[in-house]
Design an enzyme around this catalytic site. Structure first.
Site, PDB file in Angstrom:
ATOM      1  N   LYS A   6       1.418  -3.258  21.103  1.00  0.00           N
ATOM      2  CA  LYS A   6       0.749  -2.334  20.192  1.00  0.00           C
ATOM      3  C   LYS A   6      -0.768  -2.422  20.332  1.00  0.00           C
ATOM      4  O   LYS A   6      -1.499  -1.651  19.723  1.00  0.00           O
ATOM      5  CB  LYS A   6       1.171  -2.601  18.753  1.00  0.00           C
ATOM      6  CG  LYS A   6       0.654  -3.892  18.156  1.00  0.00           C
ATOM      7  CD  LYS A   6       1.240  -4.140  16.776  1.00  0.00           C
ATOM      8  CE  LYS A   6       0.860  -3.107  15.769  1.00  0.00           C
ATOM      9  NZ  LYS A   6       1.382  -3.419  14.421  1.00  0.00           N
ATOM     10  N   GLU A 177      -0.861  -8.431   8.639  1.00  0.00           N
ATOM     11  CA  GLU A 177       0.007  -9.421   9.280  1.00  0.00           C
ATOM     12  C   GLU A 177       0.677  -8.777  10.493  1.00  0.00           C
ATOM     13  O   GLU A 177       0.728  -7.559  10.623  1.00  0.00           O
ATOM     14  CB  GLU A 177       1.033  -9.905   8.242  1.00  0.00           C
ATOM     15  CG  GLU A 177       2.084 -10.868   8.742  1.00  0.00           C
ATOM     16  CD  GLU A 177       3.318 -10.159   9.247  1.00  0.00           C
ATOM     17  OE1 GLU A 177       4.002 -10.737  10.099  1.00  0.00           O
ATOM     18  OE2 GLU A 177       3.593  -9.031   8.803  1.00  0.00           O
ATOM     19  N   THR A 179       3.414  -7.817  11.726  1.00  0.00           N
ATOM     20  CA  THR A 179       4.417  -6.753  11.765  1.00  0.00           C
ATOM     21  C   THR A 179       3.952  -5.456  11.113  1.00  0.00           C
ATOM     22  O   THR A 179       4.673  -4.459  11.159  1.00  0.00           O
ATOM     23  CB  THR A 179       5.708  -7.203  11.044  1.00  0.00           C
ATOM     24  OG1 THR A 179       5.427  -7.387   9.642  1.00  0.00           O
ATOM     25  CG2 THR A 179       6.249  -8.493  11.632  1.00  0.00           C
ATOM     26  N   LYS A 180       2.769  -5.457  10.502  1.00  0.00           N
ATOM     27  CA  LYS A 180       2.346  -4.307   9.704  1.00  0.00           C
ATOM     28  C   LYS A 180       1.897  -3.130  10.572  1.00  0.00           C
ATOM     29  O   LYS A 180       1.737  -3.243  11.775  1.00  0.00           O
ATOM     30  CB  LYS A 180       1.240  -4.719   8.738  1.00  0.00           C
ATOM     31  CG  LYS A 180       1.659  -5.811   7.751  1.00  0.00           C
ATOM     32  CD  LYS A 180       2.870  -5.416   6.936  1.00  0.00           C
ATOM     33  CE  LYS A 180       3.158  -6.357   5.769  1.00  0.00           C
ATOM     34  NZ  LYS A 180       3.566  -7.692   6.172  1.00  0.00           N
ATOM     35  N   HIS A 181       1.666  -1.992   9.910  1.00  0.00           N
ATOM     36  CA  HIS A 181       1.295  -0.770  10.630  1.00  0.00           C
ATOM     37  C   HIS A 181       0.084  -0.999  11.529  1.00  0.00           C
ATOM     38  O   HIS A 181       0.072  -0.573  12.684  1.00  0.00           O
ATOM     39  CB  HIS A 181       0.976   0.352   9.633  1.00  0.00           C
ATOM     40  CG  HIS A 181       2.161   0.859   8.892  1.00  0.00           C
ATOM     41  ND1 HIS A 181       2.609   0.287   7.731  1.00  0.00           N
ATOM     42  CD2 HIS A 181       2.991   1.909   9.142  1.00  0.00           C
ATOM     43  CE1 HIS A 181       3.671   0.953   7.281  1.00  0.00           C
ATOM     44  NE2 HIS A 181       3.922   1.936   8.132  1.00  0.00           N
TER      45      HIS A 181
END
Length: 402
Positions: A6, A177, A179-181
């Site tokens: 990402k 954190e 895993t967030k968007h």
């Protein structure tokens, strides 16, 4: 098939820029300053304050809203335990409101039932990407003079009746954190239009330095003053909740690509919703017509144990065997976690917490829904991969039949 990273924007370039500078601390650095400005602009808010986590944001927000010893803070019975622990860190009493069985978010009617003269704040948690029902919550806020903190750790850039989440309550909390968007490993921020809340939150998160302002997080602004032995630095009690310059640089790069990252999650979620349409025992979280869900994850209520005689665990196991990414369960209801149920925290303030007790049955809807929730991953940067995993869900449904 591997999920692409990402971090596809300016993350590496910005981190290298921090490394090549001499200012790695938020006390003097500029990356926090730039990130906060851009983050506030993203929401049309007056102020943003960066923090080292989406938990410290909650603690700082509570205290900045005036929550103090013995006050009560209402939060949902289906959420992470951090809404509870932040309340305890503020020396306040956690109070739990039940949820809507279709949206999984807090039920405003039960919030009102739980309000007492000691209620000082409501933590309105927008869950799994879906905003909670904010209009009646803000009506309660005005009626009873209660601060509203939007916990949007899982709800980035969603909309509620044409309004951006985070702009409705008195202050909103976000998490970065992993895993967030948008993510930078660990981090968080608050946004608010209230100058006093912003200044207070910044001081709480910055060791109580007296020269911190609502829109200014640097403390070493004038060396001749700061290096003077007679200079007094601190005027309130604070903690070290500052975000590092490295994390701020990564978060800024993520913010620049946030629309793309969010759209990928939405498209991935819709792929899984289509896969679920072939059965009636996987019921996706209901998104009302005037809401926009940013799908931190796709949550569904699993009724397969009753409908087809297949336990939750068995369905998940078969999905993984067939090549699925796994299915995440919902966190336990906070007051049934051992730390709360057994009052491990009571030593902090025996006079306040000694007689406090929570028991099963307090919020029956949340207790019934929690063990049925299945969360499907949406954090795909390759829609072909998302489609492949959704096909594995279809195969799982076909395996067990409908």
């Amino acid at each position: 098939m591997k999920n692409p990273t990402k971090y596809t924007g300016n993350e590496l370039a910005y981190v290298e820029a921090v490394l090549n500078s001499e200012n790695w601390s938020a006390t003097a650095g500029s990356w926090n300053q730039v990130f906060e400005q851009r983050f506030a602009e993203k929401f049309g808010a007056n102020y943003a304050v960066a923090f080292n986590s989406g938990t410290s944001t909650l603690h700082a927000a509570l205290e900045a809203c005036g929550v103090t010893e013995g006050d009560e803070v209402i939060s949902p019975a289906l959420t992470v335990i951090m809404d509870t622990t932040a309340t305890i860190h503020a020396n306040a009493i956690p109070v739990y409101a039940d949820i809507n069985p279709d949206t999984f978010t807090v039920d405003p009617r039960d919030i009102e039932r739980k309000i007492t003269p000691r209620t000082k704040a409501i933590i309105a948690v927008s869950l799994y990407g879906l905003p909670c029902d904010m209009d009646p919550i803000m009506e309660l806020s005005a009626k009873y003079n209660i601060a509203v903190i939007e916990d949007n750790a899982q709800c980035f850039m969603s909309c509620y009746k044409g309004k951006r989440t985070g702009t409705i309550g008195h202050v909103a909390s976000y998490s970065f954190e992993n895993t967030k968007h948008i993510s930078c490993g660990e981090g968080g921020a608050i946004i608010t239009n209230d100058e006093q809340i912003a200044r207070s939150a910044r001081k709480i998160g910055g060791h109580g330095f007296k020269n911190l302002q609502a829109s200014e997080g640097r403390v070493r602004l004038r060396q001749d003053l700061f290096q003077n032995p007679h200079y007094k630095r601190h005027d309130v009690l604070g903690w070290n909740y500052r975000l590092s310059e490295f994390n701020a640089a990564i978060a800024l790069a993520q913010l620049e690509n946030s629309e793309e990252l969010i759209n990928l999650r939405i498209k991935s979620a819709r792929t899984f919703i289509d896969a679920m349409s072939s059965c009636d025992y996987l019921i996706p979280q209901y998104t009302p017509p005037e809401y926009e869900n940013s799908y931190y994850t796709l949550a569904a209520r699993y009724e397969g144990a009753e409908a087809i005689g297949v336990p939750w665990e068995k369905f998940r196991k078969k999905y993984i065997e067939l090549g699925g990414d796994g299915i995440y369960g919902a966190w336990a209801v906070p007051y049934l976690e051992p730390v709360i149920a057994k009052k491990q925290f009571a030593y902090r303030n025996k006079a306040l917490y000694g007689s406090l007790s929570f028991s099963k049955g307090l919020c029956p809807v949340a207790e019934a829904i929690q063990p049925k929730i299945m969360q499907f991953k949406t954090n795909y940067r390759d829609l072909e991969l998302a489609g492949h995993k959704a096909d594995m869900l279809k195969k799982t449904i076909e395996y067990f039949g409908s």
